[in-house]
Structures are given as structure tokens and as C-alpha cells.
Design an enzyme around this catalytic site. Structure first.
Site, PDB file in Angstrom:
ATOM      1  N   ARG A 115       0.830  -1.202   0.000  1.00  0.00           N
ATOM      2  CA  ARG A 115       0.000   0.000   0.000  1.00  0.00           C
ATOM      3  C   ARG A 115       0.870   1.260   0.000  1.00  0.00           C
ATOM      4  O   ARG A 115       1.927   1.297   0.641  1.00  0.00           O
ATOM      5  CB  ARG A 115      -0.860  -0.008   1.275  1.00  0.00           C
ATOM      6  CG  ARG A 115      -1.871   1.125   1.398  1.00  0.00           C
ATOM      7  CD  ARG A 115      -2.935   1.048   0.343  1.00  0.00           C
ATOM      8  NE  ARG A 115      -4.137   1.798   0.696  1.00  0.00           N
ATOM      9  CZ  ARG A 115      -5.126   2.017  -0.164  1.00  0.00           C
ATOM     10  NH1 ARG A 115      -5.059   1.568  -1.402  1.00  0.00           N
ATOM     11  NH2 ARG A 115      -6.203   2.676   0.215  1.00  0.00           N
ATOM     12  N   THR A 423      -9.199   0.541 -10.543  1.00  0.00           N
ATOM     13  CA  THR A 423      -8.115  -0.308 -10.068  1.00  0.00           C
ATOM     14  C   THR A 423      -8.027  -1.446 -11.052  1.00  0.00           C
ATOM     15  O   THR A 423      -8.765  -1.470 -12.029  1.00  0.00           O
ATOM     16  CB  THR A 423      -8.472  -0.828  -8.651  1.00  0.00           C
ATOM     17  OG1 THR A 423      -8.451   0.264  -7.769  1.00  0.00           O
ATOM     18  CG2 THR A 423      -7.549  -1.887  -8.122  1.00  0.00           C
ATOM     19  N   GLU A 443      -5.436   4.357  -7.519  1.00  0.00           N
ATOM     20  CA  GLU A 443      -6.658   4.936  -6.947  1.00  0.00           C
ATOM     21  C   GLU A 443      -7.674   5.227  -8.046  1.00  0.00           C
ATOM     22  O   GLU A 443      -8.170   4.301  -8.643  1.00  0.00           O
ATOM     23  CB  GLU A 443      -6.367   6.172  -6.096  1.00  0.00           C
ATOM     24  CG  GLU A 443      -7.237   6.333  -4.848  1.00  0.00           C
ATOM     25  CD  GLU A 443      -8.749   6.304  -5.026  1.00  0.00           C
ATOM     26  OE1 GLU A 443      -9.311   5.200  -4.890  1.00  0.00           O
ATOM     27  OE2 GLU A 443      -9.375   7.353  -5.221  1.00  0.00           O
ATOM     28  N   SER A 486      -7.655   0.626   2.761  1.00  0.00           N
ATOM     29  CA  SER A 486      -8.065   0.175   1.428  1.00  0.00           C
ATOM     30  C   SER A 486      -9.254  -0.770   1.548  1.00  0.00           C
ATOM     31  O   SER A 486      -9.576  -1.253   2.630  1.00  0.00           O
ATOM     32  CB  SER A 486      -6.907  -0.557   0.760  1.00  0.00           C
ATOM     33  OG  SER A 486      -7.347  -1.199  -0.420  1.00  0.00           O
TER      34      SER A 486
END
Ligand code: GLU
Length: 619
Positions: A115, A423, A443, A486
Site C-alpha cells: 500500500r 483499479t 486509486e 483500502s
């Protein structure tokens, strides 16, 4: 509109390859319609390894690597790198993601958290307009240097290859370099996505040059060939010097300069938003994290997912624990009843997600308790089997539960969705039985809109996944060095310790419900994996209305859910636009002896995906 152009060219290329090598399966189709639908689902059945992605070039890259003797991890990196070329607005080395791996030899699921991370100097009011003290409009937040998190994708590829790969980074990047140099034929979707981002891309010179090269900064024409020499050179450079060359040295300095010197406008509504604060040290400090997967057992299936910083594993897992209480397969003929429970369970799990889940390096996340079947049992008490609860429903108390139904509801949670809907996801298996499920992103479509000059990739805007308004109670508040929460939910399901199914999807917070609904379709409603993936989707994330695809709302079970149970539906988006679709999933299911794979991709969402196998039949 149908995908011709880019995807058409890719299909031609891959089929030509299958003719010359005789090793690729042609992407077969299966009529996987539900309720009389006639969608054709790309499905490939066979041996020796399989892949499903949203794009045929990417699937072909994975097959190429598998055929050269690479394993699922090598092939997953090759496919992801290719998506960085052909889907540059969804994924690439400027972003982050979550990598889940089943190791056949060790019979073990492991994960990597790649991430993006907030810089050390990230202000907690980064997205608040100083003039109004209110958050900037979302488009302004998203189009800004301040929204760029330290990318995690390069470190994820490096870590995955180091832990489990058999090829060098340079070898895995070769197919993507070929595609970048050869180019792909632009299709309607690529052009449309470029035009939709035109106002976000225009302020950044390097982005303009790369993606709006036409006269009057027009987007590339449908049918034209789009090459990206810059990304080919960047991949070559990283292949030669390793990913350190991303996080240190000249490229790192260029990323920092690009983020910090990004143009910005002080006018509250004019793009772009504020410049960033990332430093060379932030890049140098970045680490992809080895993470224990989440695990729940659902009706005899072991479901493994991504632990926080993603909320995917805990939310999918908690919802399954809630649903486990009800004998849904027994009532599968009553599809509305099964779906009612699915919608109610996700509302409850989302309430708990909002209250508890953030980056565990910064906030205490009760992961084990959220995934405790006893907690799930207690949360199941909130479901009225006959009527939809008024939303938002309250969060549970993960600090105090005993699985019984006598608890007073806590204060109402008001779930705020800070995520966008773009995504990409891929699923790969190999002949040794290893499996990769990988979701990666920059994103929203087009990320921050900022291309690093001369490098051919867009930087993410992942930090907009934080809650924009700071509150001490919010586990997803902005904190320097933290990973925004997320929803990415790459999931691997085992049955009797062998892979049964691997799946994942894009779609912001609807990722969670897409993965869950596909599991329910497959396990509880008894659909085939092709049918489960193609079926119309609905997403209840603890909001007054259920967001649903029009086909779901119009189906008899959708009408029943509205009239019999009182669910209110909102169409997912304007018909004919990509917003009308929920997710773009990929999946591979395995036969009981583990030898045969069924790779499945989307029939129509995002223009349809691509599923391939190495050997369509056993030689
Ligand atoms: N940023 C989102 C997340 O991490 C993903 C965006 C999307 O899937 O469209 O959950």
C-alpha cells in the site's frame, strides 16, 4: 460500447501467438447468463497454468512467462507490468496494491502489503481548504501533489520475486517492454478515459505530452497505435538496476521534484490541488510488508484475504461469519432470501469496518475479534430475516461480545466512503499449483493526473482514501507515515487444504461486496464460477440505498428484494457509462484434484476481460 480497437488488436496478437506456438488456448466463451441473460463469459479451462486479467495483452504476458518456465509469481509481475502499459490510468509503478500467494509446496497462504504511504510531513488537514475550512471538492483533492502516496508497487514486485519468484525482475518485465515499444491500438474506452481526465491532465506538462498529444490536446484517436517509450525505458532501467533505482537516486529525486513542484491553484474550485510534501527520505524508507493473511472458515471452505491496512479481509471475513449462522444453501431456490442476508450482512460488516479498521501500525485494529465467529454470530442477531434494517446500522462492540442476542445497539455509525472506483486485478496459477491473487491501483482513473516527466507513468492519488476531515476517533484519519485504509480484497479459498478458488476485483469499497457476492453466488447459490462472476451485482455498504447494477434492480429477485424486504435501490451509474458497472473481477477455480484450472474473466464489465490457460488439453 463494444471493445474493438485496442482490445481487438490485442486479441489478434494473442491468437496469432497461439497459432504459432500452439500452446495458448483461444479465449473460449461460455453462455453464463443468469435469469435469461446471454452474456458471454471469457472462460478458459486447462492445465499447466492459467490467468485472468482485464486485458488480453496482460494475460498473454503471463502465459508467455509461464510457457518459458516461470511460476505464478513471475507471471503475475509480468501481467501487472503490462497492465501498467495498457491500463496506465488504473495501475502501474506509481501506485500500490496487495499481493496474495498460495505456495503449493508449503501449502500456505502469504501476503504482501504494498500500500502507498503518507509522507512523514503529511499535514492532517491536507485536503481542507484553508479559506473555507471545508474539504476541497473531491476532484481537486484527487488532482494534486498532496494526494500522492509513496508508491508501493515496485517494492511489491521486488519482494514477491525475492520470496517466491524464479525469474529475474528484468525477465518478468520483458513482455511489458515489448508491448510498450510495439504499442497498442487505442480503443473507445482508452480514448474516453483520457477525455474524461482531460481537465485533470492538462495542468501537468508531462501528462499532456504523453496522453494528450494531438492537436488542441486531443486524446489519442480510436484505432491509432499508442506507444510509450518512456515506460519501456523506465522498466529497462529498473530491470537492470533493481527496484532500489526507483526508491533511491535519480528517479527517486525526479519523483520527489515532480510531487513537490506540482502546479497548484489557490482558487477553491480550480484544478490542481496543493503540491505535495514527499521527500527522498520518504521514498528511501518505503517497505512492502510481509503480512499474515486473514482467515475464516465458511461452510468448510478456508477463505484467506488481506489484513489491514486493507479492510478487505476483515470485512469479507466478518460478513461470511455473519452469514455462516444462516443455512443459506438450504434455501437457495429462494434467491431473494439469500441475497437479503448478503445485503444485511455487508451493512453490518461495513459499520464495523468504519469504526475499527485503519493502518494497524498507527491504530489498534481488533483484527482477530472482527474475524471471530462468535462476534459474527452476535452481529447476525441484528438481521431480521424478513425486513431490511434501516441504514446506517450501528457498529458492534468488538471489545465485548458473547455471541448471544441480548445486546442493546450502540450508536449509529455514519459510513463515509472516500474511495474511488478504478483499479485492476489479476489471478494467475502455474503448473506446480501455486496461485497469485493480486489487486493493484493508482486509486481513481488517471490517479493524481501527474506523470513523472520522461518516465511514462502516472503517480497515484491514494492518500484521498484517508478520511479528509480529521477526527481522533476515526481509525482512517490522516497521520504522517500511515497507509490509508483500502478495500482491496484479493482472496484465495482453499478446500481440504487445496486451492479451490482465487478471486478479486477493482471497484473502491464495492470490491468487498463484489468478492463476497461472487462467493455467495458460487458457494450458497450453487452457480458455476462463470455464472457467479457474470451475475448482476448489488452493493450494500451501510447506506440508506443499495447501489446496484440495473440488471439486478430489474431482475425478479431485485424486485422481490425491494417489495418483499424493503431494500431501496440506486442504480450504480448512468446506463452506458462505466460507472453503471460494479467491479471487473477475475477468478480461477480449480478441479478437486487440483490439476485443471477454469480461468474466468468479465463478459462485459470494463469491456470484458481475458482468461487464458497454457494447455487447453492434457498432452
Ligand atoms: N483506492 C481504492 C482502495 O484501495 C481502490 C480504488 C478502486 O478500486 O477503484 O480500496
Amino acid at each position: 460500447m463494444p471493445y474493438l480497437g485496442r482490445r481487438f488488436a490485442a486479441v489478434t496478437a494473442a491468437l496469432a501467438m497461439s497459432v504459432t506456438t500452439g500452446a495458448l488456448s483461444s479465449p473460449a466463451s461460455a453462455d453464463s447468463g443468469q435469469d435469461g441473460e446471454t452474456k458471454k463469459t471469457p472462460v478458459a479451462k486447462g492445465y499447466g497454468g492459467a490467468v485472468s486479467t482485464v486485458d488480453l495483452d496482460a494475460s498473454a504476458a503471463a502465459i508467455e512467462v509461464l510457457r518459458k518456465g516461470g511460476n505464478a509469481v513471475d507471471a503475475a509481475v509480468a501481467a501487472a507490468a503490462t497492465l501498467g502499459v495498457t491500463e496506465p490510468y488504473s495501475a502501474g509503478i506509481g501506485g500500490g496494491g496487495y499481493f496474495v500467494y498460495y505456495d503449493a509446496k508449503k501449502e500456505k497462504v502469504s501476503t504482501i502489503d504494498g500500500r502507498e504511504t503518507a509522507p512523514a510531513a503529511m499535514p492532517t488537514d491536507a485536503f481542507i481548504d484553508p479559506a473555507t475550512k471545508e474539504p476541497y471538492p473531491f476532484r481537486k483533492q484527487a488532482t494534486s501533489g498532496i494526494s500522492v502516496g509513496v508508491p508501493g508497487t515496485p517494492a511489491t514486485w521486488e519482494r514477491a520475486l525475492e520470496r517466491w519468484g524464479s525469474m529475474s525482475l528484468a525477465e518478468t518485465l520483458e513482455p511489458a517492454i515489448d508491448v510498450a515499444e510495439r504499442g497498442f491500438v487505442v480503443d473507445g474506452t482508452f480514448r474516453q478515459q483520457t477525455l474524461e481526465n482531460k481537465d485533470r491532465f492538462l495542468p501537468f506538462e508531462a501528462t499532456r505530452k504523453l496522453f494528450l498529444p494531438g492537436p488542441d490536446n486531443d486524446a489519442p484517436a480510436v484505432g491509432s497505435v499508442f506507444t510509450n517509450e518512456d515506460i519501456a525505458d523506465t522498466y529497462e532501467h529498473l530491470g537492470k538496476h533493481g527496484m532500489d533505482a526507483f526508491y533511491e537516486g535519480k528517479l527517486a529525486e525526479e519523483i520527489v521534484a515532480t510531487v513537490r513542484n506540482a502546479p497548484s491553484s489557490t482558487d477553491p474550485t480550480t484544478l490542481p490541488g496543493p503540491a505535495g510534501v514527499m521527500t527522498a527520505e520518504d521514498l528511501d524508507d518505503y517497505k512492502a510488508l510481509d503480512q499474515k493473511p486473514t482467515h475464516v472458515n465458511y461452510r468448510g471452505f478456508d477463505v484467506y484475504g488481506m489484513a489491514p491496512s486493507s479492510s478487505g479481509g476483515t470485512t469479507v471475513g466478518e460478513a461470511l461469519n455473519i452469514l455462516e449462522v444462516f443455512d443459506l444453501p438450504d434455501v437457495k431456490e429462494d434467491r431473494p432470501a439469500v441475497l437479503h442476508h448478503y445485503l444485511e450482512a455487508t451493512a453490518l460488516a461495513f459499520a464495523d469496518r468504519g469504526k475499527y479498521v485503519g493502518d494497524p501500525a498507527f491504530v489498534k485494529v481488533p483484527t482477530r475479534k472482527l474475524l471471530d465467529p462468535v462476534f459474527g454470530k452476535e452481529r447476525a442477531c441484528e438481521i431480521d430475516p424478513l425486513t431490511a434494517a434501516k441504514k446506517p446500522v450501528a457498529a458492534g462492540d468488538a471489545g465485548d461480545y458473547d455471541g448471544t442476542c441480548d445486546r442493546e445497539p450502540a450508536a449509529l455509525a455514519d459510513e463515509k466512503d472516500t474511495e474511488n472506483i478504478n483499479t485492476t486485478n489479476l489471478t494467475v496459477s502455474d503448473k506446480w499449483g501455486n496461485v497469485v491473487e493480486y489487486t493493484l491501483t493508482i486509486e481513481q482513473t488517471g490517479g493524481s493526473g501527474i506523470v513523472v516527466p520522461g518516465r511514462g507513468f502516472i503517480l497515484n492519488n491514494e492518500l484521498t482514501d484517508f478520511s479528509p476531515v480529521y477526527s481522533e476517533e476515526d481509525p482512517n484519519r490522516i497521520q504522517p507515515g500511515k497507509r490509508p485504509r483500502s478495500s482491496m480484497s484479493p482472496t484465495i479459498v482453499l478446500k481440504d487444504d487445496e486451492p479451490f478458488l482465487a478471486l478479486g476485483s477493482p471497484g473502491g469499497s464495492t470490491i468487498i461486496t463484489t468478492v463476497l457476492q461472487t462467493l455467495i453466488n458460487r458457494i450458497d447459490l450453487g452457480m458455476t464460477i462463470e455464472e457467479a462472476l457474470a451475475a448482476p451485482r448489488a452493493s450494500q455498504r451501510n447506506t440508506a440505498n443499495v447501489t446496484a447494477e440495473q440488471a439486478f434492480i430489474d431482475a425478479p429477485y431485485g424486485k422481490d428484494l425491494a417489495t418483499r424486504y424493503g431494500h431501496n435501490f440506486t442504480p450504480a451509474g448512468t446506463p452506458g457509462t462505466s460507472a453503471a458497472e460494479i467491479g471487473a473481477a477475475t477468478a480461477i477455480e480449480f478441479s478437486e484434484d487440483g490439476k485443471k484450472a477454469t480461468a474466468v474473466a468479465e463478459p462485459t464489465r470494463r469491456g470484458g476481460g481475458s482468461a487464458l490457460v497454457v494447455e487447453p488439453s492434457r498432452k
